[in-house]
Structure formats: C-alpha cells, structure tokens
Design a protein around this motif. Structure first.
Motif, short mmCIF file in Angstrom:
data_model
loop_
_atom_site.label_atom_id
_atom_site.label_comp_id
_atom_site.label_asym_id
_atom_site.label_seq_id
_atom_site.Cartn_x
_atom_site.Cartn_y
_atom_site.Cartn_z
N ARG A 56 0.80 -1.23 0.00
CA ARG A 56 0.00 0.00 0.00
C ARG A 56 0.83 1.28 0.00
O ARG A 56 0.56 2.21 -0.76
CB ARG A 56 -0.93 0.01 1.20
N ARG A 57 1.84 1.35 0.88
CA ARG A 57 2.58 2.62 1.04
C ARG A 57 3.74 2.72 0.07
O ARG A 57 4.08 3.83 -0.38
CB ARG A 57 3.08 2.75 2.48
N ALA A 95 -4.80 -1.94 12.21
CA ALA A 95 -4.47 -1.27 10.95
C ALA A 95 -5.70 -1.14 10.06
O ALA A 95 -5.87 -0.12 9.38
CB ALA A 95 -3.37 -2.06 10.23
N ASP A 96 -6.56 -2.15 10.05
CA ASP A 96 -7.80 -2.05 9.28
C ASP A 96 -8.74 -1.01 9.87
O ASP A 96 -9.47 -0.32 9.15
CB ASP A 96 -8.51 -3.42 9.25
N GLY A 150 -6.02 2.63 10.70
CA GLY A 150 -5.04 2.98 9.68
C GLY A 150 -3.69 2.36 9.95
O GLY A 150 -3.31 2.06 11.09
#
Length: 527
Positions: free
Chosen positions: A253-254, A373-374, A377
């Motif tokens: 993702r990042r 995290a879900d 974030g």
C-alpha cells in the motif's frame, strides 16, 4: 573477524554435528520464509485485507501457544531425535498438501491459514527439542555463541528466503514456494539421521507427562532469573510483532512494491540481523545483557516509527537493516540467557515456556495489529506499536535487570541417600521432609536470609511447599519443612535435579549452623 578467536561467534561451526544440523536448519528456514512470502502474497492478492494477511503469522505461531508447553515436557522425557523426526514428517505432509492443492487451483485464504496452522503444529513439536539439544552439541562456554548462530541462521534465512521466495512466486507462483518448503523437511530429516543421540533416562527412568508438566511449572515459577527473561519477552514481542505482521501491507500500500520488493524488504531485515550477529561478541564484551536488551528494543522501536512515516523504499530498506540488528541483539540475548540459566533436567520445559510466550506474543500481537491497521489505519498502528516497544524496553531496563553472573548448572549429586526403615513405593506420598538446625543468635538474621534462597532451590527441584519455623521454647532452633508430591519426586531431587548452584546456596546457609542438622522423612499414615 577471526573465527578462531576466543569468544568468536563462529566457534560452534567447527564442530561437525553442530555444523551439519545448522546447515540443514538454514535450508529449512530459507524455505519456510519462501513459504511465508507465498502465503502472505496469495492472501494479499485475493482479499487485500490487512487482518487476513496478519493472520498468516498468527496461524504459524498459535500452535506453539497451544501446544508448546506439552511439547517441552515431551522433549524432556522422550528421545529428542525421534521427536524431531516426527515433527519433520508432520511439516512435510502439511507443506506437500499446500503445494499440491495450490497447483491444482483448489486453495483459498482459509485453506492457506489451515495448512499454515498444521505446519505450525509441527514447528511447535520441534522447537523446544531443537533448542534443548544445543548444549548437547557444543561445550557450555560456547552456548551463547551457539544461540547467536541460531539467530544468524534465522535471520540469514530471512535475508535470503524472502528475496528468493518473492522471485519464485513472481516467476512460478506460490505453489512452487510451497513445494520447495516441503522438500526442505527431508533435508533436515537426513541431517538428524547423522546424529548419534543417546537418550539418558537416568536411574529412575523417564518422568511421566503430567508430573513432568507440574515440575516444569514449579521450576519456572521459582527461578527468579528465568522469570525476568520471560517478563522481558512479554514486554517486547507483542508490540514488536507489528513490524512482521504489517510489513507486507506496507510494501503493497505505502511503497507500491510487488512480491519481489517485499522479499527485498524482508531481506534487508535479515541482512541487518546477520551484521548484528557479527557485532555480538563485541557487544557482550562491552555491554551487559540488560544494556543489550534495552538498546536493541529502543533501536527496533525507532526503526518501526521511521518505517511507518517514510514513503521511500530506499529509506525503508535502510531502517529495516537497523531493525534486523536490533532484533538479533534482543532475541540472541534472551535465548542465550534461557539456555545458560535453566537446569538440564528441565531445559526443554523452561524453553517451551519462553517459546510459548514468544509465539503467543507474535500470534496475538499480529492479529491485534492487523485488526488495528484495518480500523484506524496503517500508520497509527505502527506508531503505536513503536511507542509501546520503546516504553516496554525502558521499563524493563529499570525494573527487570538480568545479572550476568554465571550459574553452575552442572549436575550435583550431594545429598546422602535417605535412611529409611519403611520401604515406600515410587507413588507413595506426599512426603514431608523436615530438617532441624541450631543457629547462634548472632547469625540468625543472616541464616534466615540465606534460607530464603535455599527454599527457592527446594521449590525449583520438586517441593510443593516450603517453610522455615523457629522454636518458641529454644529460639536457637529452626525447623525447615518441605513437602514433595511423591517418593519418586523426592528421589529425583536426590539424583537428577540438583546443580552446582543449588549446592552453593545450600552450603552458604548451612555454614551458619552451629552443629550437625537432623533430617527426617515422613510418609502418609494409612490404615
């Protein structure tokens, strides 16, 4: 670094059997990381859920939490080589099924997690026995180096396995990685067949499982240094698990990386760990264990915080190298302390408790950080994990220092045989043992203080209860009492459980006694 230098981390590799098993384990560990990359990437592409990806780590670690203590007891009472071979067979079957079903297109996320759990069961069966055989492979003075080399093994495999696994997954798919992992267990089995291990059950034979479990629990409960190592593990592992659980999500993702890039990131951690292992001889010579654990924990937390904030793959790779250095510093120190602190008769059980806490922290921590995290974030979850890791390390530095004084864990059979008219059976009990001492009044305070350590020794080696009393009629007379579950357990205290350190504790207390002490044994009165 000169590998023949005194204290060099490479010394155990000069021993053939250690080298053979170490290399076989390296093959297996590399293949296991290839499997992890395949499993996590398969689930990432199927669902994109951080919590499901994190559950791969949970599925792999949870079996040690559930079965590790029992596996430790088995490793102390059965032939360890046979137990290790059985574990390899279990893992070969699980990895083989995973490879075949994936190749046939019959595998989904649930199936991956289920077979990963079965692989974890084989690992849970193997790990306490594997850790406990290290003192059988190397001299005692090389145990810290052997522990460091096992850390090098784990992290060298992390440097190589993920990168190769990512490439293999990209070229041939996850099934190929799973098949390589299955074959690696055959390599480890072949190495184990070259080891001529001879199990020694001792004069009383092997312990039974339930008494062995209870004895292991008592030992850990009454071993202060072991408890400190375990407490520091609790304060570090659950928070640090966030990095391993969320790194594939960070890569995807990042940082926008594919499976090959994710493998390279894991390889950066492994490369840092290998570099860190090479520095451990210097660290041990200049830092205390307490300082190494605290410094490693704070460095790992800082690396995790930078990883959470940076969008640069290059900076992420650099800080992951530092994370690898910190990880090996902490884990090698904890593992070495457990190896040299525990007595041989209970080593696998004590190590199983450590491994259970370690794996439980990884399993539960991974699930929690994935869900967090879900929910809030990725970046906040990683920053919170970094803060908790740093705070835990600093609290442990102040309150849970581990002394570096060496304990003599060699067997000491110094108690005389009990003088008995009755002939009790092994299951007869409980057994009450009393010892009467006469102590000069000017030594009374010192004697009572010394007896506290002596009482812990009695409890570690098998006593259910221990007390010290002072006579009301004659204040110079003290009565020590302790209860053992059975006559067999008491005989094991005499013949297999006392160490040189226990003897030193006993001699210190009894040096303060004015005249010979009197020992009596009492059995239940039954009609």
């Amino acid at each position: 670094m000169n590998d023949t230098a005194t204290g060099s981390v490479w010394q155990p590799l000069h021993l053939r059997i250690f080298r053979t098993l170490w290399l076989a384990q390296l093959v297996s560990n590399v293949s296991s990381w290839m499997q992890t990359v395949g499993a996590q990437w398969l689930i990432t592409q199927e669902s994109g859920s951080a919590s499901l990806v994190a559950l791969v780590q949970t599925a792999a670690s949870l079996p040690v939490l559930l079965f590790g203590i029992l596996a430790g007891a088995l490793a102390d009472i059965v032939d360890r080589r046979r137990l290790l071979l059985l574990s390899q067979a279990v893992m070969f079957v699980a990895a083989g099924l995973l490879a075949v079903l994936t190749a046939l297109g019959q595998m989904n996320a649930s199936g991956v997690l289920l077979l990963t759990f079965l692989l974890g069961c084989g690992n849970a069966l193997m790990t306490p026995a594997w850790q406990a055989i290290q003192p059988d492979l190397v001299p005692r003075e090389q145990i810290p180096n052997a522990a460091s080399l096992n850390g090098v093994n784990m992290n060298l495999s992390r440097a190589v396995g993920p990168a190769v696994g990512g490439l293999l997954v990209a070229l041939a798919g996850p099934a190929a990685a799973f098949a390589v992992n299955a074959l690696s267990f055959l390599v480890t089995s072949a190495a184990l067949f070259t080891w001529r291990y001879r199990a020694d059950a001792g004069p009383l034979g092997a312990e039974r499982v339930l008494p062995a479990l209870r004895a292991g629990h008592r030992y850990v409960r009454h071993a202060p240094r072991v408890r400190r190592v375990l407490a520091r593990t609790v304060l570090f592992i659950p928070a640090a698990a966030a990095l391993w659980a969320l790194l594939p999500v960070v890569a995807d993702r990042r940082l926008g990386l594919g499976p090959g890039g994710y493998g390279v990131l894991l390889g950066a951690v492994g490369a840092g760990a290998v570099a860190g292992a090479m520095l451990l001889s210097y660290v041990r010579g200049h830092w205390s264990s307490n300082a190494a654990l605290t410094g490693g924990g704070v460095l790992f937390a800082a690396a995790m915080a930078v990883l959470a904030l940076t969008p640069s793959p290059w900076l992420a790779g650099a800080v992951l190298v530092l994370a690898g250095v910190a990880w090996i510093a902490v884990l090698s120190t904890l593992n070495a302390q457990m190896q040299v602190t525990t007595s041989g008769w209970v080593r696998a059980r004590a190590l199983a408790v450590y491994l259970t806490i370690f794996s439980g922290g990884m399993a539960i921590g991974s699930a929690v950080w994935g869900a967090l995290a879900d929910g809030v974030g990725l970046v906040p979850a990683l920053l919170l994990a970094a803060a908790l890791t740093a705070a835990g390390s600093l609290v442990a530095w102040r309150r849970l220092g581990i002394p570096d004084t060496r304990l003599d864990r060699s067997l000491s059979v110094h108690w005389p045989a009990p003088a008995m008219v009755l002939e009790p059976g092994g299951d007869d009990g409980p057994v009450l043992v009393t010892v009467e001492y006469r102590v000069p009044r000017e030594r009374a305070a010192e004697f009572v203080a010394a007896m506290r350590d002596f009482g812990l020794s009695r409890l570690r080696t098998g006593a259910l209860h221990w007390d010290l009393y002072r006579s009301g009629a004659d204040p110079d007379v003290y009565l020590e009492t302790f209860v053992v579950a059975s006559w067999e357990e008491h005989l094991r205290q005499h013949s297999t459980r006392l160490t040189g350190s226990d003897r030193a504790i006993e001699e210190r207390a009894r040096s303060l006694v004015a005249e010979p002490f009197r020992v009596s044994h009492y059995l239940p009165a039954r009609w």
